[in-house]
Design an enzyme around this catalytic site. Sequence first.
Site, PDB file in Angstrom:
ATOM      1  N   THR A 134       1.425 -19.851   2.341  1.00  0.00           N
ATOM      2  CA  THR A 134       0.332 -20.494   1.607  1.00  0.00           C
ATOM      3  C   THR A 134      -0.269 -19.555   0.562  1.00  0.00           C
ATOM      4  O   THR A 134      -0.425 -19.919  -0.613  1.00  0.00           O
ATOM      5  CB  THR A 134      -0.770 -20.964   2.574  1.00  0.00           C
ATOM      6  OG1 THR A 134      -0.208 -21.883   3.517  1.00  0.00           O
ATOM      7  CG2 THR A 134      -1.898 -21.644   1.819  1.00  0.00           C
TER       8      THR A 134
ATOM      9  N   SER B 217       2.265 -18.733  -2.252  1.00  0.00           N
ATOM     10  CA  SER B 217       2.365 -19.819  -3.224  1.00  0.00           C
ATOM     11  C   SER B 217       1.156 -19.854  -4.149  1.00  0.00           C
ATOM     12  O   SER B 217       1.289 -20.052  -5.363  1.00  0.00           O
ATOM     13  CB  SER B 217       2.493 -21.163  -2.499  1.00  0.00           C
ATOM     14  OG  SER B 217       3.620 -21.172  -1.654  1.00  0.00           O
TER      15      SER B 217
ATOM     16  N   HIS C 114      -7.077  18.550 -11.881  1.00  0.00           N
ATOM     17  CA  HIS C 114      -6.055  17.788 -12.574  1.00  0.00           C
ATOM     18  C   HIS C 114      -4.832  18.669 -12.842  1.00  0.00           C
ATOM     19  O   HIS C 114      -4.862  19.887 -12.638  1.00  0.00           O
ATOM     20  CB  HIS C 114      -6.615  17.238 -13.880  1.00  0.00           C
ATOM     21  CG  HIS C 114      -7.610  16.138 -13.677  1.00  0.00           C
ATOM     22  ND1 HIS C 114      -8.147  15.408 -14.714  1.00  0.00           N
ATOM     23  CD2 HIS C 114      -8.175  15.641 -12.542  1.00  0.00           C
ATOM     24  CE1 HIS C 114      -8.996  14.503 -14.230  1.00  0.00           C
ATOM     25  NE2 HIS C 114      -9.020  14.625 -12.917  1.00  0.00           N
TER      26      HIS C 114
ATOM     27  N   LEU D 240      -1.913  -3.308   9.610  1.00  0.00           N
ATOM     28  CA  LEU D 240      -1.748  -3.232   8.152  1.00  0.00           C
ATOM     29  C   LEU D 240      -2.065  -1.852   7.569  1.00  0.00           C
ATOM     30  O   LEU D 240      -2.519  -1.743   6.442  1.00  0.00           O
ATOM     31  CB  LEU D 240      -2.609  -4.299   7.450  1.00  0.00           C
ATOM     32  CG  LEU D 240      -2.215  -5.758   7.680  1.00  0.00           C
ATOM     33  CD1 LEU D 240      -3.208  -6.685   7.020  1.00  0.00           C
ATOM     34  CD2 LEU D 240      -0.803  -6.027   7.151  1.00  0.00           C
TER      35      LEU D 240
ATOM     36  N   ALA E 277       9.617 -11.535   3.272  1.00  0.00           N
ATOM     37  CA  ALA E 277      10.835 -11.280   4.028  1.00  0.00           C
ATOM     38  C   ALA E 277      11.334 -12.596   4.617  1.00  0.00           C
ATOM     39  O   ALA E 277      10.533 -13.413   5.086  1.00  0.00           O
ATOM     40  CB  ALA E 277      10.578 -10.267   5.141  1.00  0.00           C
TER      41      ALA E 277
ATOM     42  N   GLU F 136      -3.436  19.757 -15.550  1.00  0.00           N
ATOM     43  CA  GLU F 136      -3.622  20.835 -16.523  1.00  0.00           C
ATOM     44  C   GLU F 136      -4.301  22.047 -15.907  1.00  0.00           C
ATOM     45  O   GLU F 136      -3.980  23.190 -16.238  1.00  0.00           O
ATOM     46  CB  GLU F 136      -4.452  20.332 -17.716  1.00  0.00           C
ATOM     47  CG  GLU F 136      -3.812  19.204 -18.500  1.00  0.00           C
ATOM     48  CD  GLU F 136      -4.221  17.826 -18.018  1.00  0.00           C
ATOM     49  OE1 GLU F 136      -4.342  16.922 -18.861  1.00  0.00           O
ATOM     50  OE2 GLU F 136      -4.427  17.647 -16.803  1.00  0.00           O
TER      51      GLU F 136
END
Length: 368
Positions: free
Chosen positions: A300, A303, A55, A209, A159, A57
Amino acid sequence: MTTFTSQDFKMMSRAIELAKGGIYTTAPNPNVGCVITRDGEIVGEGFHYRAGEPHAEVHALRMAGEKSVGATAYVTLEPCSHYGRTPPCAEGLIKAKVAKVICAMQDPNPQVAGRGIQMLRDAGIEVEVGLLEQDAINLNPAFIKRMKTAMPFVQLKMAASLDGQTALANGQSQWITSSKARQDVQKYRAQSGAILSTSKTVIDDNASLNVRWDDLPQSVQSHYPEQQLRQPVRVILDRQGLLTPELKLFNTEGGRLIVAEQGDVELQLNTEHQVDLRATFADLANKHNINHLWVEAGATLASSLIKADLVDELVLYLAPKIMGSDGRGLLGALGLESMAEVIELDIKDIRQVGSDIRIVATIVKKEM
């Protein structure tokens, strides 16, 4: 009320900038930066780079070494107090004998949520909280939302042409937006924990994708080397079982979660026998640790997400083109019957990307 000095503001600002070094790599962990000072000078600093690795720290304390004794640590998020894949950072700060810790914000993670702060105070370390808190919140909207609501932060990308069409009447749509806009989309993909779409979109476009290194903006490529590129998980809604192994989706780098009857994610239907998007998103957040969901799909699904109040942010690219009302619209039917029902947007950012306009907006909540 705590009064912070100009030095405090300067050092926390530095910690926040450091934290941004992990925006493409830390998921599902939050972005965190840390600066350690003694006698007004920085003696250690660092940021969290990847889940399972040290991390912020830890990096800062390693750099500070013995100079951490009596020092002040500035951390953008409350130091963790539990054992995960790494030891608690609060414990590390105690062992390093720092004198003071200033946190920008308390950790929303129920496993921490004040326990790290209390651990430090119990050890005799002075702790102050709230310096540049909003800046720290802005670093991790997705992580914070999942910790507080057990739901992912959802960005819906769309888009269209300037007159709101996403394809010609015959279905042709490549390419409406410019190459610069498509590079911009790659940047958003790279920041997300998962990319959601439908089997129809995947099949129609034979879409992979995933994040394509060559298409990332130079500003992102300079951020970290290609071999450290983190691919978001591709989540595909495939209720009808239409996906086939020869698709690019199955032959490109990146994990996959298929939402189907025999899929990786349980197919849940609502009372209208449609995919229960809220239940699906809850599963993605709680069973698969997905903080940030980037959605690329057709009218679809877009929405449905808006009607279900599941969209946290809209990212809309408008191209300087006119396609006519016989094209395919941006959204499907919303069933609105009066102007009082019209969905209003709060535009957070608007700028030109290449030849296109990018609008980032949230949906205004209606008062009940």
